[in-house]
Design a protein around this motif. Structure first.
Motif, PDB file in Angstrom:
ATOM      1  N   ALA A 228       3.396   5.119   6.252  1.00 19.02           N
ATOM      2  CA  ALA A 228       2.432   5.701   7.187  1.00 19.02           C
ATOM      3  C   ALA A 228       1.259   6.316   6.431  1.00 19.02           C
ATOM      4  O   ALA A 228       1.428   6.922   5.375  1.00 19.02           O
ATOM      5  N   ILE A 229       0.076   6.141   6.995  1.00 16.83           N
ATOM      6  CA  ILE A 229      -1.140   6.816   6.532  1.00 16.83           C
ATOM      7  C   ILE A 229      -1.789   7.453   7.743  1.00 16.83           C
ATOM      8  O   ILE A 229      -2.067   6.764   8.735  1.00 16.83           O
ATOM      9  N   ALA A 230      -1.982   8.760   7.687  1.00 15.24           N
ATOM     10  CA  ALA A 230      -2.572   9.511   8.794  1.00 15.24           C
ATOM     11  C   ALA A 230      -1.826   9.250  10.100  1.00 15.24           C
ATOM     12  O   ALA A 230      -2.433   9.092  11.166  1.00 15.24           O
ATOM     13  N   GLY A 231      -0.506   9.145  10.007  1.00 14.25           N
ATOM     14  CA  GLY A 231       0.327   8.993  11.188  1.00 14.25           C
ATOM     15  C   GLY A 231       0.436   7.591  11.736  1.00 14.25           C
ATOM     16  O   GLY A 231       1.139   7.363  12.725  1.00 14.25           O
ATOM     17  N   LYS A 232      -0.232   6.633  11.114  1.00 10.19           N
ATOM     18  CA  LYS A 232      -0.175   5.252  11.587  1.00 10.19           C
ATOM     19  C   LYS A 232       0.638   4.404  10.621  1.00 10.19           C
ATOM     20  O   LYS A 232       0.527   4.547   9.405  1.00 10.19           O
ATOM     21  N   GLU A 233       1.462   3.494  11.148  1.00  5.68           N
ATOM     22  CA  GLU A 233       2.377   2.698  10.330  1.00  5.68           C
ATOM     23  C   GLU A 233       1.717   1.425   9.816  1.00  5.68           C
ATOM     24  O   GLU A 233       0.982   0.748  10.537  1.00  5.68           O
ATOM     25  N   TYR A 234       2.017   1.106   8.544  1.00 10.99           N
ATOM     26  CA  TYR A 234       1.514  -0.106   7.911  1.00 10.99           C
ATOM     27  C   TYR A 234       2.660  -0.782   7.155  1.00 10.99           C
ATOM     28  O   TYR A 234       3.675  -0.153   6.856  1.00 10.99           O
ATOM     29  N   ARG A 235       2.447  -2.057   6.811  1.00 12.68           N
ATOM     30  CA  ARG A 235       3.497  -2.829   6.150  1.00 12.68           C
ATOM     31  C   ARG A 235       2.885  -3.665   5.029  1.00 12.68           C
ATOM     32  O   ARG A 235       1.784  -4.219   5.170  1.00 12.68           O
ATOM     33  N   LEU A 236       3.608  -3.758   3.903  1.00  7.97           N
ATOM     34  CA  LEU A 236       3.195  -4.612   2.791  1.00  7.97           C
ATOM     35  C   LEU A 236       4.400  -5.387   2.268  1.00  7.97           C
ATOM     36  O   LEU A 236       5.475  -4.813   2.093  1.00  7.97           O
ATOM     37  N   GLU A 237       4.182  -6.671   1.994  1.00  7.29           N
ATOM     38  CA  GLU A 237       5.243  -7.523   1.466  1.00  7.29           C
ATOM     39  C   GLU A 237       4.980  -7.858   0.000  1.00  7.29           C
ATOM     40  O   GLU A 237       3.904  -8.361  -0.332  1.00  7.29           O
ATOM     41  N   PRO A 238       5.943  -7.604  -0.880  1.00  9.98           N
ATOM     42  CA  PRO A 238       5.774  -7.967  -2.289  1.00  9.98           C
ATOM     43  C   PRO A 238       6.490  -9.267  -2.623  1.00  9.98           C
ATOM     44  O   PRO A 238       7.326  -9.752  -1.854  1.00  9.98           O
ATOM     45  N   THR A 239       6.176  -9.788  -3.779  1.00  8.85           N
ATOM     46  CA  THR A 239       7.025 -10.801  -4.393  1.00  8.85           C
ATOM     47  C   THR A 239       7.800 -10.106  -5.513  1.00  8.85           C
ATOM     48  O   THR A 239       7.516  -8.961  -5.854  1.00  8.85           O
ATOM     49  N   GLN A 240       8.775 -10.802  -6.059  1.00  9.47           N
ATOM     50  CA  GLN A 240       9.591 -10.227  -7.127  1.00  9.47           C
ATOM     51  C   GLN A 240       9.045 -10.694  -8.469  1.00  9.47           C
ATOM     52  O   GLN A 240       8.799 -11.875  -8.682  1.00  9.47           O
ATOM     53  N   ASP A 241       8.826  -9.758  -9.386  1.00 12.54           N
ATOM     54  CA  ASP A 241       8.381 -10.096 -10.737  1.00 12.54           C
ATOM     55  C   ASP A 241       9.317  -9.400 -11.715  1.00 12.54           C
ATOM     56  O   ASP A 241       9.137  -8.233 -12.052  1.00 12.54           O
ATOM     57  N   GLY A 242      10.343 -10.121 -12.145  1.00 10.29           N
ATOM     58  CA  GLY A 242      11.351  -9.512 -13.015  1.00 10.29           C
ATOM     59  C   GLY A 242      12.101  -8.423 -12.277  1.00 10.29           C
ATOM     60  O   GLY A 242      12.667  -8.649 -11.208  1.00 10.29           O
ATOM     61  N   GLU A 243      12.067  -7.212 -12.824  1.00 10.97           N
ATOM     62  CA  GLU A 243      12.763  -6.075 -12.221  1.00 10.97           C
ATOM     63  C   GLU A 243      11.848  -5.248 -11.333  1.00 10.97           C
ATOM     64  O   GLU A 243      12.218  -4.156 -10.905  1.00 10.97           O
ATOM     65  N   GLU A 244      10.640  -5.746 -11.054  1.00 15.30           N
ATOM     66  CA  GLU A 244       9.671  -4.979 -10.269  1.00 15.30           C
ATOM     67  C   GLU A 244       9.224  -5.754  -9.035  1.00 15.30           C
ATOM     68  O   GLU A 244       9.386  -6.969  -8.952  1.00 15.30           O
ATOM     69  N   TYR A 245       8.635  -5.017  -8.091  1.00 14.77           N
ATOM     70  CA  TYR A 245       7.954  -5.633  -6.954  1.00 14.77           C
ATOM     71  C   TYR A 245       6.470  -5.749  -7.295  1.00 14.77           C
ATOM     72  O   TYR A 245       5.883  -4.851  -7.917  1.00 14.77           O
ATOM     73  N   PHE A 246       5.854  -6.847  -6.858  1.00 16.27           N
ATOM     74  CA  PHE A 246       4.443  -7.091  -7.125  1.00 16.27           C
ATOM     75  C   PHE A 246       3.721  -7.258  -5.788  1.00 16.27           C
ATOM     76  O   PHE A 246       3.999  -8.187  -5.037  1.00 16.27           O
ATOM     77  N   PHE A 247       2.801  -6.335  -5.508  1.00 12.21           N
ATOM     78  CA  PHE A 247       2.039  -6.356  -4.260  1.00 12.21           C
ATOM     79  C   PHE A 247       0.608  -6.831  -4.536  1.00 12.21           C
ATOM     80  O   PHE A 247      -0.065  -6.311  -5.424  1.00 12.21           O
ATOM     81  N   VAL A 248       0.161  -7.808  -3.767  1.00 14.17           N
ATOM     82  CA  VAL A 248      -1.239  -8.223  -3.756  1.00 14.17           C
ATOM     83  C   VAL A 248      -1.758  -7.866  -2.368  1.00 14.17           C
ATOM     84  O   VAL A 248      -1.281  -8.412  -1.372  1.00 14.17           O
ATOM     85  N   PHE A 249      -2.719  -6.938  -2.301  1.00 22.50           N
ATOM     86  CA  PHE A 249      -3.124  -6.454  -0.978  1.00 22.50           C
ATOM     87  C   PHE A 249      -4.640  -6.288  -0.893  1.00 22.50           C
ATOM     88  O   PHE A 249      -5.344  -6.168  -1.901  1.00 22.50           O
ATOM     89  N   ALA A 250      -5.122  -6.276   0.331  1.00 19.28           N
ATOM     90  CA  ALA A 250      -6.527  -6.002   0.622  1.00 19.28           C
ATOM     91  C   ALA A 250      -6.594  -4.775   1.521  1.00 19.28           C
ATOM     92  O   ALA A 250      -5.631  -4.456   2.222  1.00 19.28           O
ATOM     93  N   ASP A 251      -7.732  -4.090   1.480  1.00 18.08           N
ATOM     94  CA  ASP A 251      -7.932  -2.940   2.371  1.00 18.08           C
ATOM     95  C   ASP A 251      -9.416  -2.816   2.670  1.00 18.08           C
ATOM     96  O   ASP A 251     -10.240  -3.606   2.185  1.00 18.08           O
ATOM     97  N   LYS A 252      -9.788  -1.832   3.436  1.00 21.62           N
ATOM     98  CA  LYS A 252     -11.150  -1.698   3.939  1.00 21.62           C
ATOM     99  C   LYS A 252     -12.158  -1.210   2.898  1.00 21.62           C
ATOM    100  O   LYS A 252     -13.354  -1.114   3.196  1.00 21.62           O
ATOM    101  N   THR A 253     -11.706  -0.937   1.667  1.00 17.63           N
ATOM    102  CA  THR A 253     -12.665  -0.594   0.608  1.00 17.63           C
ATOM    103  C   THR A 253     -13.145  -1.838  -0.127  1.00 17.63           C
ATOM    104  O   THR A 253     -14.125  -1.773  -0.873  1.00 17.63           O
ATOM    105  N   ARG A 303      -3.117  -7.648   4.471  1.00 19.67           N
ATOM    106  CA  ARG A 303      -4.501  -7.197   4.648  1.00 19.67           C
ATOM    107  C   ARG A 303      -4.478  -5.942   5.527  1.00 19.67           C
ATOM    108  O   ARG A 303      -4.309  -6.025   6.743  1.00 19.67           O
ATOM    109  N   LEU A 304      -4.634  -4.795   4.869  1.00 19.98           N
ATOM    110  CA  LEU A 304      -4.495  -3.518   5.556  1.00 19.98           C
ATOM    111  C   LEU A 304      -5.791  -3.121   6.262  1.00 19.98           C
ATOM    112  O   LEU A 304      -6.865  -3.099   5.635  1.00 19.98           O
ATOM    113  N   PRO A 305      -5.713  -2.767   7.546  1.00 18.70           N
ATOM    114  CA  PRO A 305      -6.904  -2.341   8.282  1.00 18.70           C
ATOM    115  C   PRO A 305      -7.180  -0.845   8.078  1.00 18.70           C
ATOM    116  O   PRO A 305      -7.416  -0.103   9.042  1.00 18.70           O
ATOM    117  N   VAL A 306      -7.137  -0.402   6.825  1.00 23.02           N
ATOM    118  CA  VAL A 306      -7.319   1.006   6.498  1.00 23.02           C
ATOM    119  C   VAL A 306      -7.908   1.097   5.088  1.00 23.02           C
ATOM    120  O   VAL A 306      -7.756   0.181   4.290  1.00 23.02           O
TER     121      VAL A 306
END
Length: 318
Positions: A228-253, A303-306
């Motif tokens: 949540a950001i400012a009370g609104k819920e968002y979701r992001l899906e990662p892929t797996q890279d070894g022992e870590e999660y890897f997120f590729v994301f876009a946002d309003k900036t 693609r986050l609308p925030v």
């Protein structure tokens, strides 16, 4: 917790009883209780130390800011490596048959197999051994690619789908020598967010768009981070890279303060149904620095609308 503390600090005689439910003698039972008390006390002290360390990090802005600064220094050092993203000078896609790497060698591609023949006047090495000619492994090989080094230059063969290309570095590249700072948003603990982790079973198969025209990568998504950001819920899906999660994301900036095609973020794997998204550590993809990279792009789900006003800003004029 209170029950265990009462057990530890209550005098032992309270637990003595004339009614024996087993054959253990009272004095042996007392010794056993003392042992359990000491064991519980040690475990509680360890738990409290770990909890206090976490709280201190979360409530100590100065310590947290230093942590992010150290992370960013390591990030800059990695970029400036001799054969890092800043020193890329070429990405040449190979055609079936002979291909000329001007001034260095001839590269032959035949049915997916790549061989190189070094020019007579060139000294080259592979794995610190002198190299004249032979087959070259690609970055798709389980043991990694063969890097051919000659003077200040080096190259490898990369594979993207069914396409093969030469990726070349030059330690004297102007982009490396003229590198300047990467600005960041102000560091703020509010952008270190604890997300709920929802695991996918089975893993979700996705096709990830890339900056290479006509090429999409295939990957599996292990789950989704819900936050949540400012009370609104968002979701992001990662892929797996070894022992870590890897997120590729876009946002309003993106396209304003930050790189237009999005940013990257690595996190630790989920623990106890939670994953920490520290957006202060999100950073520019290689394509923000060079046209010779093959970056993944955000899927429509990522693609986050925030506005994510944290992490790296765009570099240079891009």
């Amino acid at each position: 917790m209170q029950y265990f503390l009462n057990f530890i600090f209550t005098p032992e005689k309270k637990y003595e009883t004339p009614i024996m439910t087993n054959k253990m003698k009272p004095e042996k039972r007392v010794r056993k209780n003392y042992f359990l008390k000491w064991l519980l006390l040690i475990l509680i002290m360890i738990m409290m130390q770990e909890e206090n360390a976490m709280i201190a990090q979360e409530t100590n802005p100065a310590a947290y800011e230093k942590e992010i600064q150290r992370w960013h220094e390591q990030r800059i050092n990695s970029l400036q490596r001799e054969h890092g993203w800043l020193s890329l000078i070429a990405l040449d896609w190979l055609n079936e048959g002979e291909n000329t790497l001007e001034g260095i060698c001839t590269i032959a591609l035949q049915n997916g197999k790549v061989t190189a023949s070094i020019n007579n006047n060139i000294v080259a090495t592979v794995n610190e051994k002198e190299f004249f000619s032979g087959e070259l492994k690609t970055d798709n090989d389980s043991s990694g690619s063969d890097k051919v080094i000659t003077g200040t230059k080096a190259f490898v063969i990369i594979k993207r789908g069914e396409q093969l290309a030469v990726r070349m570095w030059d330690a004297e590249a102007e982009t490396r020598k003229n590198f300047s700072v990467i600005e960041m948003f102000s560091i703020s603990p509010q952008w270190k967010i604890e997300a709920r982790w929802e695991e996918y079973s089975p893993k979700k198969k996705v096709r990830i768009p890339t900056i290479v025209s006509g090429y999409e990568d295939e990957a599996e998504v292990p789950g989704v981070a819900v936050f949540a950001i400012a009370g609104k819920e968002y979701r992001l899906e990662p892929t797996q890279d070894g022992e870590e999660y890897f997120f590729v994301f876009a946002d309003k900036t993106n396209g304003k303060e930050t790189y237009g095609a999005g940013r990257f973020l690595y996190t630790e794997q989920a623990k106890d149904g939670k994953v920490i998204l520290d957006f202060n550590k999100c950073y520019n993809p290689p394509c923000a620095f060079t046209p010779f990279a093959t970056c993944p792009l955000p899927t429509k789900e990522n693609r986050l609308p925030v506005r994510i006003e944290a992490g790296e800003k765009s570099y240079g004029e891009q």
